[in-house]
Design a protein around this motif. Sequence first.
Motif, short mmCIF file in Angstrom:
data_model
loop_
_atom_site.label_atom_id
_atom_site.label_comp_id
_atom_site.label_asym_id
_atom_site.label_seq_id
_atom_site.Cartn_x
_atom_site.Cartn_y
_atom_site.Cartn_z
N LEU A 23 0.91 -1.25 -0.01
CA LEU A 23 -0.03 -0.03 -0.06
C LEU A 23 0.72 1.23 0.02
CD1 LEU A 23 -2.60 1.26 0.40
CD2 LEU A 23 -2.56 1.17 2.76
N LEU A 24 1.94 1.20 0.79
CA LEU A 24 2.79 2.54 0.97
C LEU A 24 3.58 2.70 -0.38
CD1 LEU A 24 4.05 1.65 4.49
CD2 LEU A 24 2.60 3.39 3.88
N VAL A 29 4.41 6.55 -0.37
CA VAL A 29 4.63 7.00 0.89
C VAL A 29 5.96 6.65 1.54
CG1 VAL A 29 3.90 7.40 3.36
CG2 VAL A 29 2.10 7.46 1.19
N PHE A 30 6.99 7.19 1.67
CA PHE A 30 8.21 6.43 2.05
C PHE A 30 8.05 6.73 3.55
CE2 PHE A 30 12.53 6.78 3.69
CZ PHE A 30 13.26 5.85 3.15
N THR A 31 8.40 5.28 4.29
CA THR A 31 8.19 5.36 5.34
C THR A 31 9.28 4.81 6.34
OG1 THR A 31 5.72 4.47 4.86
CG2 THR A 31 6.38 3.89 7.22
N VAL A 32 9.42 5.58 7.47
CA VAL A 32 10.33 5.37 8.40
C VAL A 32 9.96 4.90 9.82
CG1 VAL A 32 12.45 6.31 9.75
CG2 VAL A 32 12.01 7.30 7.40
N ALA A 60 3.80 12.96 7.61
CA ALA A 60 2.48 12.37 8.43
C ALA A 60 3.04 11.59 9.50
CB ALA A 60 1.34 11.77 7.81
N VAL A 61 2.47 11.23 10.89
CA VAL A 61 3.05 10.73 11.92
C VAL A 61 2.12 9.57 12.50
CG1 VAL A 61 4.15 10.68 13.99
CG2 VAL A 61 4.62 12.59 12.49
N LEU A 112 6.34 11.48 3.28
CA LEU A 112 7.21 10.71 4.03
C LEU A 112 5.96 10.48 5.47
CD1 LEU A 112 9.73 10.34 5.56
CD2 LEU A 112 10.15 12.60 6.10
N LEU A 113 6.05 9.36 5.89
CA LEU A 113 5.79 8.76 7.24
C LEU A 113 6.43 8.48 8.06
CD1 LEU A 113 2.79 8.19 8.58
CD2 LEU A 113 3.10 5.89 7.11
#
Length: 220
Positions: A23-24, A29-32, A60-61, A112-113
């Motif tokens: 999904l990301l 949506v790059f997710t850390v 977003a967080v 960026l999440l």
Amino acid sequence: MQLDIGKPILEKNDALAHENRQLLDDKGVFTVNMLASPGAGKTALILATAEALGDACRIAVIEGDVASRVDAELIKAQGIPCVQINTGGLCHLESQMVAAALGQLDLDAIDLLFIENVGNLVCTSDFYLGEHCSVVVLSVPEGHDKPVKYPGIFQAADAVVVSKVDALPVFAFDERAFRTSMSDLNPLAPIFPVSAVKGTGIAAWTAWLKSKIESFGGLA
Ligand code: MG
Ligand code: ZN
């Protein structure tokens, strides 16, 4: 003695994590996954990062905490979309919690999440959530010996942020010992010394993050 977390639990977690990742990826949506002890300064680092990246990068967080909405309120006060997960005592996030939180975010409007995991250096890195990279935040007051004591999480990290470096003069944090243990455990992970309050090192950290987002295909 080493205990093994139940294999079926991890397999179930990983299967759903791969769905999160799909999904990301689809939404760009790059997710850390941000890992640290309680009080290491994860939330402060996220806020300083958002400020440094500015409008060029929509952030977003997802906030993971055992209880409370304290950090989520801080993030939202800066106008950043944020979903709080309360684990109700569980010491780490699992992929089904993140899946539920993703459902509450407008993923089309995020580049960026950050997933701020529960403060815990032990088991958080055992649970893949679907992230593109994991970053460990270690604060100066915690001491330079944490990689030796909690090797698993430092071994798995894509980068390590040493936070609160403005406190170096008052704590016996041996930077050389820290770098030596990191080069033994995980020589490829870059190390970013930062102070979120003073702004020290934030430019180098955000430049690395930006390069990761760009090679992922975000911020085109
Ligand atoms: Mg926090
Ligand atoms: Zn746990």
